[in-house]
Design a protein around this motif. Structure first.
Motif, short mmCIF file in Angstrom:
data_model
loop_
_atom_site.label_atom_id
_atom_site.label_comp_id
_atom_site.label_asym_id
_atom_site.label_seq_id
_atom_site.Cartn_x
_atom_site.Cartn_y
_atom_site.Cartn_z
N GLN A 416 0.87 -1.18 0.00
CA GLN A 416 0.00 0.00 0.00
C GLN A 416 0.90 1.23 0.00
N ALA A 417 0.62 2.18 -0.88
CA ALA A 417 1.42 3.40 -0.94
C ALA A 417 0.52 4.58 -1.27
N PRO A 418 0.84 5.76 -0.73
CA PRO A 418 0.05 6.95 -1.08
C PRO A 418 0.12 7.23 -2.57
N LEU A 419 -1.02 7.63 -3.15
CA LEU A 419 -1.06 7.93 -4.57
C LEU A 419 -0.19 9.14 -4.89
N ASP A 420 -0.14 10.10 -3.97
CA ASP A 420 0.66 11.31 -4.15
C ASP A 420 1.42 11.60 -2.86
N VAL A 421 2.77 11.53 -2.93
CA VAL A 421 3.58 11.74 -1.72
C VAL A 421 4.13 13.16 -1.64
N SER A 422 3.89 13.96 -2.66
CA SER A 422 4.52 15.28 -2.72
C SER A 422 4.15 16.14 -1.51
N THR A 423 2.88 16.18 -1.15
CA THR A 423 2.45 17.00 -0.01
C THR A 423 3.07 16.48 1.30
N LEU A 424 3.15 15.14 1.42
CA LEU A 424 3.73 14.55 2.63
C LEU A 424 5.22 14.89 2.74
N ILE A 425 5.95 14.80 1.62
CA ILE A 425 7.38 15.14 1.64
C ILE A 425 7.56 16.61 2.04
N ARG A 426 6.73 17.45 1.47
CA ARG A 426 6.82 18.88 1.78
C ARG A 426 6.55 19.13 3.27
N ASN A 427 5.45 18.57 3.78
CA ASN A 427 5.04 18.85 5.16
C ASN A 427 5.96 18.20 6.19
N LEU A 428 6.39 16.98 5.90
CA LEU A 428 7.16 16.22 6.89
C LEU A 428 8.66 16.49 6.82
N PHE A 429 9.14 16.95 5.67
CA PHE A 429 10.59 17.11 5.53
C PHE A 429 11.01 18.55 5.24
N PHE A 430 10.65 19.05 4.07
CA PHE A 430 11.16 20.36 3.64
C PHE A 430 10.75 21.50 4.57
N ASP A 431 9.53 21.45 5.08
CA ASP A 431 9.06 22.54 5.94
C ASP A 431 9.81 22.61 7.27
N HIS A 432 10.59 21.58 7.59
CA HIS A 432 11.32 21.55 8.86
C HIS A 432 12.82 21.82 8.68
N LYS A 433 13.25 22.14 7.45
CA LYS A 433 14.67 22.34 7.18
C LYS A 433 14.93 23.76 6.67
N ASP A 434 16.08 24.32 7.07
CA ASP A 434 16.47 25.64 6.59
C ASP A 434 16.94 25.57 5.14
N SER A 435 17.70 24.50 4.84
CA SER A 435 18.23 24.38 3.47
C SER A 435 18.49 22.92 3.15
N VAL A 436 18.00 22.47 2.01
CA VAL A 436 18.23 21.11 1.53
C VAL A 436 18.78 21.19 0.11
N VAL A 437 19.90 20.51 -0.10
CA VAL A 437 20.49 20.42 -1.44
C VAL A 437 20.17 19.04 -2.00
N LEU A 438 19.54 19.00 -3.18
CA LEU A 438 19.22 17.74 -3.83
C LEU A 438 20.02 17.65 -5.12
N THR A 439 20.76 16.56 -5.30
CA THR A 439 21.60 16.45 -6.48
C THR A 439 21.57 15.04 -7.05
N SER A 440 21.78 14.95 -8.35
CA SER A 440 21.81 13.68 -9.07
C SER A 440 22.30 13.98 -10.48
N ALA A 441 22.67 12.95 -11.19
CA ALA A 441 23.04 13.13 -12.60
C ALA A 441 21.80 13.17 -13.48
N THR A 442 20.63 12.81 -12.91
CA THR A 442 19.39 12.77 -13.71
C THR A 442 18.25 13.36 -12.90
N MET A 443 18.15 14.68 -12.87
CA MET A 443 17.08 15.36 -12.14
C MET A 443 16.10 16.07 -13.07
N SER A 444 16.53 16.40 -14.27
CA SER A 444 15.70 17.19 -15.17
C SER A 444 15.07 16.33 -16.25
#
Length: 528
Positions: A416-444
């Motif tokens: 079982q998995a949420p159909l859309d995790v974007s709101t959960l990631i935002r509320n549970l992670f990003f909203d609690h951090k001053d700065s997050v750097v996300l990097t990969s060779a394939t992001m775009s």
């Protein structure tokens, strides 16, 4: 850098990324940066992260998707960073999920048990020798036999059976020692799975932190989906019952009864508490097995072959459970729950009465009761998951069954998995951090970060200029410096025997290797 790494040369994209990472920390913004292969991403974020942590007295968490990259950062790159800073930063710490660490109490107890399984016995011996060398207790350091993975589940550290400071091994506990070191460290290397496990545990695992670097960030939302969702497997359920009452004889209930009779302070009547418990466990186990058999037949009938050979997938919705077979499955689910609920209550009563009647428990007894409480929690969790996945199907989640038909033990997994995790990631992670750097060779996608930003739930922050994006090219000229070879003459593994497939593959690889002089990397699609 040149002094500490002979032959090193700075790359323009690497210097650009280094400045962008530091600026994002300083400005309190998030940064999404795609850096092509060969950019030198690791040093491009480790150097500013280490400098920021040292300068500001802040903890910075570095998270990867794979254990391999974790090990590379910790064993190869961070020693170089320490040299650059002339050992001016505190020792970085590598922190993994709890199940990667050996529980010494459980292992000691397992040594007193006899196992007919050769892999179990071999694993015990391997671990005993390994304990004379290891400083971390991390399973990644030891190569257990295939059957040893099931033994490891019996001796791995876990929260439900942990005695914490009451444990005789607490001062030497590998997991708690790793956490204590993390409290003192400035740089903490971990993985995406543990980040979300920490969120689910209300931030009781990782030390408090406001700055993070997410490498291999193209996997971040997938990991979030798995961890913010749930999986229930036939192995998971069966192991719980086997731990209570083994089909080979023995088990936790038998150990409890024997130990109780040896405790002088215990009333003889306490043995009556066990009553028909072993029989109840067997009947409950059989009800779950029957339910999984019906689920297996349902999935074979409705499902389709997955990307990996031997895997069958079936995504189901509420309407699928209203068919004749679906209703039969739901009846079996209800039957399993009706057997498990009273069993859990009887076990809870047993645990409660043992503790009430024992003025001072021995360490052995304390450990067994802790294991019993952990097993009760496992039963309750299994009940909750089964009810949620099959009796409470809704439109906000996606549900699917996966069969692994390879090997002797056929695995059945309900997901079982949420159909859309974007709101959960935002509320549970990003909203609690001053700065997050996300990097990969394939992001775009087509030189646009829109899809990634939406999946991460931070598209609106980008529109408010609180997220920066950067697309950095690789220093390599791939059309001139690389050749992609896709062999077309190899037969499909579905249409050939394993021997024929391997011979054809080996011959093809040998021909390419001769042409390239051995300068080649082979990529496989199977995770087997």
């Amino acid at each position: 850098m040149e002094k500490n790494l002979p032959g090193f040369e700075w790359r323009p994209s690497q210097l650009t990324m280094m400045k962008q990472v530091y600026d994002s920390f300083e400005d309190g913004k998030h940064l999404v940066v795609e850096a092509g292969t060969g950019t030198g991403k690791s040093l491009a974020y480790l150097i500013p992260a280490a400098y920021w942590a040292k300068q500001e007295g802040e903890k910075v968490v570095i998270s990867t998707h794979t254990i391999q990259l974790q090990e590379q950062l910790y064993s190869r790159d961070l020693p170089l960073i320490k040299k650059i800073f002339h050992n001016g930063i505190k020792d970085p710490v590598l922190l993994k999920g709890r199940n990667h660490y050996l529980c010494l109490r459980k292992y000691e107890h397992s040594l007193q048990e006899y196992h007919e399984n050769y892999d179990f016995q071999l694993s015990k011996g391997q671990i005993l020798v390994w304990l004379t060398e290891t400083e971390t207790g991390d399973i990644e350091e030891i190569n257990l036999p295939s059957g040893g993975q099931y033994y490891w589940k019996q001796v791995q550290s876990d929260a439900t059976s942990c005695l914490n400071r009451h444990c005789p091994w607490f001062s030497r506990c590998f997991y708690h020692n790793a956490r204590r070191k993390a409290q003192q460290a400035e740089l903490i290397i971990t993985n995406h799975s543990l980040l979300f496990t920490d969120i689910q545990a209300e931030h009781r695992i990782l030390p408090a932190y406001r700055y993070a670097v997410i490498d291999e960030a193209h996997h971040f939302d997938d990991v979030a989906s798995r961890h913010l969702g749930h999986t229930l497997s036939s192995f998971q359920v069966d192991n719980t019952f086997q731990f209570l009452v083994s089909e080979r004889g023995g088990g936790l209930l038998e150990d409890l009864e024997k130990t109780l009779l040896q405790e002088k302070e215990i009333k003889a009547s306490i043995a009556e508490l066990f009553g028909n418990l072993p029989m109840d466990v067997r009947q409950c186990r059989d009800s779950w097995r029957e339910m999984f058999q019906i689920l297996h037949r349902w999935t074979i009938e409705k499902g389709k072959e997955g990307d990996e050979i031997g895997h069958t997938h079936f995504r189901y919705k509420k309407g699928d459970l209203q068919t004749t077979v679906g209703k039969g499955l739901l009846a079996a689910v209800q039957n399993s729950l009706e057997w498990t609920a009273p069993l859990s209550k009887k076990l809870e009563q047993l645990s409660r009465q043992i503790q009430e009647q024992m003025e001072s428990m021995s360490l052995t007894m304390r450990g067994l009761v802790s294991d019993l409480n952990g097993t009760i929690q496992d039963l309750l969790t299994n009940m909750e998951l089964l009810h949620s996945m099959l009796l409470s199907v809704d439109e906000e989640n996606v549900y699917w069954v996966e069969l692994d038909r390879r090997g002797f033990r056929k695995g059945i997994y309900i997901n079982q998995a949420p159909l859309d995790v974007s709101t959960l990631i935002r509320n549970l992670f990003f909203d609690h951090k001053d700065s997050v750097v996300l990097t990969s060779a394939t992001m775009s996608v087509n030189d646009s970060f829109r899809y990634a930003l939406e999946r991460l739930g931070i598209n609106d922050l980008y529109n408010e200029n609180l997220v920066e994006t950067s697309l950095l090219p690789s220093p390599f000229n791939f059309p001139e410096q690389a050749l992609l070879c896709v062999p077309s003459e190899i037969p499909s593994i579905k249409d050939a025997t394993e021997k024929e497939f391997i011979q054809s593959l080996a011959q093809s690889l040998g021909e390419v290797a001769r042409v390239t002089g051995g300068k080649m990397m082979v990529l496989f699609t199977s995770y087997s």
